[in-house]
Design an enzyme around this catalytic site. Structure first.
Site, PDB file in Angstrom:
ATOM      1  N   THR A   1      -0.794  26.294  10.989  1.00 32.14           N
ATOM      2  CA  THR A   1       0.103  27.465  10.925  1.00 32.14           C
ATOM      3  C   THR A   1      -0.210  28.455  12.040  1.00 32.14           C
ATOM      4  O   THR A   1       0.683  29.124  12.560  1.00 32.14           O
ATOM      5  CB  THR A   1      -0.049  28.134   9.536  1.00 32.14           C
ATOM      6  OG1 THR A   1       0.364  27.183   8.563  1.00 32.14           O
ATOM      7  CG2 THR A   1       0.801  29.382   9.406  1.00 32.14           C
TER       8      THR A   1
ATOM      9  N   SER B   1      -2.150  20.254   9.589  1.00 38.10           N
ATOM     10  CA  SER B   1      -3.427  19.590   9.261  1.00 38.10           C
ATOM     11  C   SER B   1      -3.275  18.479   8.222  1.00 38.10           C
ATOM     12  O   SER B   1      -4.198  17.706   8.019  1.00 38.10           O
ATOM     13  CB  SER B   1      -4.478  20.602   8.825  1.00 38.10           C
ATOM     14  OG  SER B   1      -4.208  21.095   7.547  1.00 38.10           O
TER      15      SER B   1
ATOM     16  N   THR C   1      -5.010  25.248   7.754  1.00 39.73           N
ATOM     17  CA  THR C   1      -5.937  25.601   6.664  1.00 39.73           C
ATOM     18  C   THR C   1      -5.974  24.566   5.541  1.00 39.73           C
ATOM     19  O   THR C   1      -6.959  24.495   4.807  1.00 39.73           O
ATOM     20  CB  THR C   1      -5.573  26.971   6.052  1.00 39.73           C
ATOM     21  OG1 THR C   1      -4.213  26.918   5.625  1.00 39.73           O
ATOM     22  CG2 THR C   1      -5.765  28.095   7.047  1.00 39.73           C
ATOM     23  N   ASP C   2      -4.899  23.760   5.409  1.00 34.06           N
ATOM     24  CA  ASP C   2      -4.847  22.841   4.254  1.00 34.06           C
ATOM     25  C   ASP C   2      -6.026  21.873   4.228  1.00 34.06           C
ATOM     26  O   ASP C   2      -6.582  21.589   3.164  1.00 34.06           O
ATOM     27  CB  ASP C   2      -3.541  22.033   4.255  1.00 34.06           C
ATOM     28  CG  ASP C   2      -2.335  22.907   3.945  1.00 34.06           C
ATOM     29  OD1 ASP C   2      -2.537  24.035   3.446  1.00 34.06           O
ATOM     30  OD2 ASP C   2      -1.198  22.481   4.212  1.00 34.06           O
TER      31      ASP C   2
HETATM   32  N1  LIG Z   1      -1.871  27.646   6.683  1.00 34.16           N
HETATM   33  C1  LIG Z   1      -1.833  26.429   7.224  1.00 34.16           C
HETATM   34  O1  LIG Z   1      -2.372  26.219   8.278  1.00 34.16           O
HETATM   35  C2  LIG Z   1      -1.110  25.377   6.439  1.00 34.16           C
HETATM   36  C3  LIG Z   1      -0.535  24.245   7.270  1.00 34.16           C
HETATM   37  N2  LIG Z   1       0.306  23.430   6.435  1.00 34.16           N
HETATM   38  C4  LIG Z   1      -1.626  23.336   7.858  1.00 34.16           C
HETATM   39  O2  LIG Z   1      -2.580  23.041   7.221  1.00 34.16           O
HETATM   40  O3  LIG Z   1      -1.495  22.909   8.977  1.00 34.16           O
END
Ligand SMILES: NC(=O)C[C@H](N)C(=O)O
Length: 382
Positions: free
Chosen positions: A60, A106, A137-138
């Site tokens: 993200t 991710s 973050t995932d």
């Molecule tokens: N907040 C994030 O980065 C979530 C995103 N879907 C990822 O993990 O790439």
């Protein structure tokens, strides 16, 4: 370095806001030579800044939405350079080099990308003072755990960072998170702390951190405690440098240098629930090298499932679906008299970290006894 050919005098007594004039001590020095001397001094001053390597992987933090209120359904579309453009002041803190390893959500980080990140970090350790990895973050905590388990960083801080809002949204958190991560990687106080995660003003150990909220800015939590925080350009560590207790370091084996050749043994995760049967277990056991079960409590599975687990020919790690707590050895099912159990307790590890640890153990061809030893040593599991 002293330079005899020029004299530097300040024209402003206030050191913080000083301006300097440069004069040649030698009447034969030409303006061109003066210019060169100035450039040499400027370059040597610049070199005194810490050197930071940024490895970009996406997430993200590297995403754009259609408008400023969109915080879901956006897409990855930003390079590291775009992200750095949002934090111009960072050039006062450090010298930066960067490498775009990939640019994906991710959820798409697989073993070959994990290996690319591993290689990117290993190759940068000798020549940089700190490393920053931008990541979704995932699955950030999985990559952080993998890197902590496979790389001995020595004193060099490896800082993972992500964001919860895309770069186009109102109050995007990416630029400040990235700024803080780079400052943390540049700070001598961060040395000797191994893999760190910097998010939402908090600094934590990559080994223990977990994403606990799918939407909020305060998305990461850690029962073992934050290591420090970041306020108004100040980094405050609560403890002196420390690394995770008993972390088992694995030496990665890969036939070639090609990331696409890198494969770990297959381990899947099954989720415990009321009325669970052994059907899934029976279906997957011939297709995987190991299984992790997110048990219902501290190792609770129905007696019938425990019995089938004990008959499986592959290692099974009992973890937990509860966010906190651990699996005590006393809760593991008992094998038949004289038989060695294939079930190992994950201790404090959640299912996704247990999966990576079991994969790494299996990649080394560890026996069940050695796997048990790795889990016990690190987490107080058995
Ligand atoms: N907040 C994030 O980065 C979530 C995103 N879907 C990822 O993990 O790439």
């Amino acid at each position: 370095m002293p330079n005899d050919s020029v004299a530097i005098t300040t024209i402003c007594p206030d050191v913080e806001n000083s301006q300097f004039t440069l004069q040649s001590n030698n009447p034969d020095v030409s303006p061109v030579q003066m210019e060169e001397a100035i450039l040499t001094i400027a370059a040597s001053q610049h070199r005194s800044l810490p050197r930071i390597k940024i490895l970009g992987t996406g997430g993200t933090i590297a995403s754009k939405g259609a408008d400023s209120s969109q915080t879901a359904g956006y897409h990855v579309d930003l390079s590291i350079q775009d992200m750095l453009d949002a934090i111009p002041d960072i050039s006062r803190i450090c010298e930066i080099e960067y490498e775009q390893l990939c640019n994906v959500d991710s959820k798409n980080i697989d073993e070959s990308l994990l290996f690319k990140i591993y290689k990117g970090v290993s190759e940068s350790l000798q020549s940089f003072d700190g490393i920053v990895i931008t990541h979704g973050t995932d699955t950030l905590s999985e990559t952080a755990f993998f890197i902590e388990s496979t790389i001995d960083a020595g004193d060099v801080p490896i800082v993972f960072v992500g964001s919860m809002r895309p770069s186009t949204s109102v109050s995007a958190d990416g630029p400040m998170n990235l700024y803080q991560a780079i400052c943390i990687a540049s700070d001598p106080k961060s040395r000797g702390r191994s893999v760190l995660v910097s998010l939402n003003d908090q600094i934590s150990a990559g080994y223990y951190i977990t994403k606990t909220n799918a939407n909020s800015l305060d998305s990461f939590n850690v029962r073992q405690g934050y290591l420090g925080n970041f306020v108004n350009n100040e980094i405050h560590y609560y403890y002196p440098p420390v690394k995770p207790q008993g972390c088992h370091k694995f030496k990665l084996k890969n036939k070639t240098d090609e990331a696409s050749d890198f494969h770990l043994p297959m381990v899947c995760i099954l989720y415990g629930h009321q009325s669970i049967t052994s059907k899934l277990l029976e279906l997957v056991q011939d297709h995987y090298d190991g299984i992790v079960i997110a048990t219902m409590g501290a190792g609770s599975m129905p007696d019938k499932v425990n019995k089938i687990c004990l008959q499986c020919k592959i290692p099974i790690v009992y973890s937990k679906r509860s966010m906190d707590g651990m699996i005590p050895v006393a809760n593991l099912p008992t094998p038949e008299e004289g038989k060695e159990s294939n079930i190992v307790a994950s201790g404090y590890l959640n299912p996704e970290k247990s999966r990576i640890l079991l994969q790494l153990c299996l990649a080394q061809d560890y026996s069940i006894g050695e796997i048990r030893h790795v889990f016990r040593g690190v987490y107080g599991g058995a």
